[in-house]
Structures are given as structure tokens and as C-alpha cells.
Design an enzyme around this catalytic site. Sequence first.
Site, mmCIF file in Angstrom:
data_model
loop_
_atom_site.group_PDB
_atom_site.id
_atom_site.type_symbol
_atom_site.label_atom_id
_atom_site.label_comp_id
_atom_site.label_asym_id
_atom_site.label_seq_id
_atom_site.Cartn_x
_atom_site.Cartn_y
_atom_site.Cartn_z
ATOM 1 N N ASP A 175 35.789 54.250 26.240
ATOM 2 C CA ASP A 175 37.039 53.548 25.935
ATOM 3 C C ASP A 175 37.748 54.223 24.748
ATOM 4 O O ASP A 175 38.943 54.505 24.798
ATOM 5 C CB ASP A 175 36.764 52.079 25.555
ATOM 6 C CG ASP A 175 36.000 51.289 26.613
ATOM 7 O OD1 ASP A 175 36.512 50.267 27.071
ATOM 8 O OD2 ASP A 175 34.881 51.693 26.979
ATOM 9 N N GLU A 222 44.465 48.828 23.593
ATOM 10 C CA GLU A 222 43.429 47.802 23.425
ATOM 11 C C GLU A 222 42.512 48.066 22.225
ATOM 12 O O GLU A 222 42.169 47.139 21.494
ATOM 13 C CB GLU A 222 42.551 47.703 24.690
ATOM 14 C CG GLU A 222 41.479 46.631 24.523
ATOM 15 C CD GLU A 222 40.526 46.497 25.696
ATOM 16 O OE1 GLU A 222 40.685 47.197 26.699
ATOM 17 O OE2 GLU A 222 39.610 45.659 25.580
ATOM 18 N N ASP A 249 45.370 50.501 28.335
ATOM 19 C CA ASP A 249 43.989 50.016 28.441
ATOM 20 C C ASP A 249 43.176 51.221 28.901
ATOM 21 O O ASP A 249 43.216 51.616 30.065
ATOM 22 C CB ASP A 249 43.893 48.868 29.464
ATOM 23 C CG ASP A 249 42.552 48.165 29.386
ATOM 24 O OD1 ASP A 249 41.597 48.779 28.881
ATOM 25 O OD2 ASP A 249 42.471 47.008 29.845
ATOM 26 N N ILE A 271 39.964 51.874 29.283
ATOM 27 C CA ILE A 271 39.068 51.493 30.386
ATOM 28 C C ILE A 271 39.276 50.007 30.609
ATOM 29 O O ILE A 271 38.924 49.191 29.768
ATOM 30 C CB ILE A 271 37.577 51.768 30.087
ATOM 31 C CG1 ILE A 271 37.325 53.282 29.954
ATOM 32 C CG2 ILE A 271 36.697 51.180 31.201
ATOM 33 C CD1 ILE A 271 35.843 53.652 29.770
ATOM 34 N N ASP A 272 39.906 49.668 31.708
ATOM 35 C CA ASP A 272 40.081 48.268 32.065
ATOM 36 C C ASP A 272 38.930 47.916 32.998
ATOM 37 O O ASP A 272 38.673 48.641 33.957
ATOM 38 C CB ASP A 272 41.432 48.093 32.765
ATOM 39 C CG ASP A 272 41.664 46.657 33.199
ATOM 40 O OD1 ASP A 272 41.270 45.741 32.460
ATOM 41 O OD2 ASP A 272 42.246 46.460 34.273
ATOM 42 N N THR A 331 35.642 47.179 31.591
ATOM 43 C CA THR A 331 34.517 47.907 30.989
ATOM 44 C C THR A 331 33.185 47.463 31.606
ATOM 45 O O THR A 331 32.273 48.275 31.770
ATOM 46 C CB THR A 331 34.507 47.699 29.462
ATOM 47 O OG1 THR A 331 35.801 48.053 28.964
ATOM 48 C CG2 THR A 331 33.469 48.575 28.780
ATOM 49 N N HIS A 390 35.756 35.525 33.380
ATOM 50 C CA HIS A 390 37.128 36.040 33.312
ATOM 51 C C HIS A 390 38.124 35.209 34.105
ATOM 52 O O HIS A 390 39.322 35.294 33.873
ATOM 53 C CB HIS A 390 37.182 37.485 33.821
ATOM 54 C CG HIS A 390 36.478 38.460 32.927
ATOM 55 N ND1 HIS A 390 36.419 39.798 33.195
ATOM 56 C CD2 HIS A 390 35.812 38.276 31.765
ATOM 57 C CE1 HIS A 390 35.734 40.414 32.241
ATOM 58 N NE2 HIS A 390 35.355 39.504 31.364
ATOM 59 N N SER A 396 38.741 44.851 37.100
ATOM 60 C CA SER A 396 39.886 45.649 36.624
ATOM 61 C C SER A 396 41.156 45.517 37.449
ATOM 62 O O SER A 396 41.213 44.787 38.440
ATOM 63 C CB SER A 396 39.512 47.135 36.537
ATOM 64 O OG SER A 396 39.662 47.783 37.793
ATOM 65 N N LYS A 453 42.354 45.677 41.348
ATOM 66 C CA LYS A 453 42.790 44.571 42.232
ATOM 67 C C LYS A 453 44.279 44.671 42.562
ATOM 68 O O LYS A 453 44.696 44.402 43.685
ATOM 69 C CB LYS A 453 42.498 43.211 41.568
ATOM 70 C CG LYS A 453 41.005 42.879 41.519
ATOM 71 C CD LYS A 453 40.750 41.461 41.039
ATOM 72 C CE LYS A 453 40.814 41.286 39.543
ATOM 73 N NZ LYS A 453 39.795 42.027 38.767
ATOM 74 N N ARG A 497 44.160 34.739 39.541
ATOM 75 C CA ARG A 497 43.378 34.766 38.297
ATOM 76 C C ARG A 497 43.718 33.535 37.476
ATOM 77 O O ARG A 497 44.787 33.464 36.879
ATOM 78 C CB ARG A 497 43.753 36.025 37.517
ATOM 79 C CG ARG A 497 42.976 36.254 36.228
ATOM 80 C CD ARG A 497 43.495 37.490 35.516
ATOM 81 N NE ARG A 497 42.635 37.883 34.419
ATOM 82 C CZ ARG A 497 41.570 38.674 34.553
ATOM 83 N NH1 ARG A 497 41.251 39.173 35.707
ATOM 84 N NH2 ARG A 497 40.846 38.954 33.498
ATOM 85 N N ASP A 514 46.623 44.434 30.334
ATOM 86 C CA ASP A 514 45.829 44.085 31.513
ATOM 87 C C ASP A 514 46.687 43.732 32.725
ATOM 88 O O ASP A 514 46.145 43.536 33.819
ATOM 89 C CB ASP A 514 44.896 42.907 31.208
ATOM 90 C CG ASP A 514 43.697 43.331 30.382
ATOM 91 O OD1 ASP A 514 43.218 44.466 30.591
ATOM 92 O OD2 ASP A 514 43.247 42.536 29.534
#
Length: 346
Positions: free
Chosen positions: A34, A57, A129, A131-132, A134, A224, A248, A251, A265, A278
Amino acid sequence: AVRRACVLTDSVFHKLVKNETLTKDDKSPVTVGDFSAQALINTIITRAFPDDPIVGEEDASDLRVESGITLRNRIVELANEALTAELKQGDDPAWGIGPGATQTAEQIMDVIDRGNYGGGPKGRMWTLDPIDGTKGFLRGEQYAVCLSLIVDSRVELGVIGCPNLPIDPSNPSLGKGSIFYAVRGQGAWQVPLTEPFSSSPKRLTIPAFTNETLNLLESVEKAHAKLSFNDRVAELLGITRPPTRMDSQAKYCSLARGDGGVYLRMPTGVGYKEKIWDHAPGSVLVEEAGGVITDSRGEPLNFGLGRTLGENFGVVAAGKAVHSRVLEAVQKAKEEEALAAQNAKI
Ligand SMILES: Nc1ncnc2c1ncn2[C@@H]1O[C@H](COP(=O)(O)O)[C@@H](O)[C@H]1OP(=O)(O)O
Ligand SMILES: [Mg+2]
Ligand SMILES: [Mg+2]
Ligand SMILES: [Mg+2]
């Protein structure tokens, strides 16, 4: 920048050892991947657009203290490896990349902290981001390198690199790794990660769905998103296909090309605020693929409130026709929930 960062994170995954991950204050993990990917992308954005602020981030504070030295040394090494890798098609040495573009540890820490911008309603800014997802990255599953450009609260450009996503789920022999991108008013597109400039981009549009083909795209991590709520919404919609769970913003990419019909979500109720990095790239991708994205009340997401989207009403993204049906089902499921809570009190 996103292509180079995907090469970096993919190679970090294969070399990652146990002590190369930190747990942040919010209990979420962050790895050397990251941090080094944020250093790399921030370097390129800063050289290409010196006046643009970045909402990234990660920040380097944990690396600037005594206890962070081992991690910092590893990040500096990885970032420099990625920065100095040979130039490829589309690369410009003026962006601080290519052989000889080594940075000092201090420069790497400072460029990571170029991501400290607080956001807001006016002006140009990038969201990053590095690494979205992680947790997906650590499991060897889906994750994404996510970059967007916001101008006066409107997302104008979104780029999402997905090293582990099948290029075409109906043809596994094509392998994995794509970059998805959208420019406002110019469509949503997919290119292979390995040759993003020499192959012709594939235009993405969300297809029409029937009750038989429709399904939900949702988080792997129960913390989440409220997955039980999704189950009820699916039931109300008459969906029979099981949900597709992946980490991540992959989607959003799956939605844009029709692998799944709805990204739902819902907040878990612990006060978590969604971050702009995100959802900004994914939102423009979905809109340019002909879809609609709102919160669970049907209100547009507001990218001008700062680093977060503000009070959390969740996210609903889908093709136009499906989206209004999902909103109705979400309202119904919310009413049921409120009624059940009331009855529990009595
Ligand atoms: N408690 C939480 N609730 C919702 N999202 C979270 C939470 N903690 C971290 N995230 C972020 O949710 C996103 C991934 O969720 P999912 O993969 O389930 O869609 C990531 O951006 C992840 O951050 P990160 O970028 O650090 O992975
Ligand atoms: Mg994180
Ligand atoms: Mg994220
Ligand atoms: Mg992240």
C-alpha cells in the site's frame, strides 16, 4: 501510474513476509505494498500536475518513528524498484520514473504524505487508494489500485487496476489483469493490464437483466457491509442467483461489464464513514457504463464533503431500470427492520 502500481503490488504479493503488514488505528491492515504504491503514484501525479492536491488513503506517520524503520526501509526499496523500472509505452521520464529515478527515504516519506489533502467542494483534486481491498490482497483474491480526478465535487476521471480479476469471466484461458477507466462523457473502457496502450479498448455497458440473471455484488468481509440486509433485498427482488462476493472496487468493474447486476453496500451500524477514494473511481465507471449510483435513499454521493462521504447511507449501484427497483426493495427492507426493532422494544 496505475499500470506501474499494479506491477508493483503484484510482485509485492509474491514476496510479502509476515512482518511487512501494520494494523492501523481503525484496525484495518496496511502493507508495504500500500505504502510503496502510494509513493509511486503520488510521484507521477505530482510531476505531471504539480499544483494538484491528492486525497490518498495512506500517510507516512507510522514510518517516521523509530519503530517504523524496518518497514520504512522495505518501502523505500520497493518504491525505488518500481520507480526505476524501465520505461514502457505511454511512460514519460519527466514523471520521475525510469532508470536513475531513485528517491531518498525522506523524499519517499514526503511524497506519500502528498496524499494528506483534506478534500472539499471546490477545485481539482485526485483521490488515491493504492490498494483497495487490502484484506483481499492479503488472501490472494481481489484488490484494486484506484485513482480518480475530481473537479468541483464531480468525478471526471476514474481508473481502476485489477491484477487478479479475470479478463473475461466467460473465457478463463485469457488470464487475469485489467485496467478499467472512464472519462466523464467519454464512456467506460477495459484494457489488458499487460498491454494497456497497444490493444484496442473494450467499451463497457451494463446489460439488461431478468430476475433469473440478476444478482448482487457484495463484500467478502462481514464487517464492511450488512450482508443479511442484502439477502432480504435479494429476496424482495425475486433474485434466485447467489450473490457474488469480492473485495474492493473490482465490484464496480464487474458491474460495469455485466458480471453482476447490483452493487449493494449497506452500513453495519458501527459509525464507519465511507471514504471518497473507495467510491469515486467506481462511480464514474458505472455512470459511464450507463448505470446509476446513489446512496440507499436515492441521493447522489457527495464527493465534496472532505475525505469521507459524510453520514453513511450506504451505496446502491446498478443499471438504470434495475436501480429504481433496488431502491424500492431497500426502502421496504428498511421499514421491516424498523418495525422489527420497534416490536423488540415492546
Ligand atoms: N469497517 C469498515 N466498514 C466498511 N468498509 C471498510 C471498513 N474497514 C475498511 N473498509 C474499506 O472497505 C473497502 C473494502 O471493502 P470491500 O472489499 O468489502 O468492498 C476498502 O476500501 C476498505 O479499506 P482498504 O482500502 O483499506 O481495503
Ligand atoms: Mg486500508
Ligand atoms: Mg479502499
Ligand atoms: Mg486501501
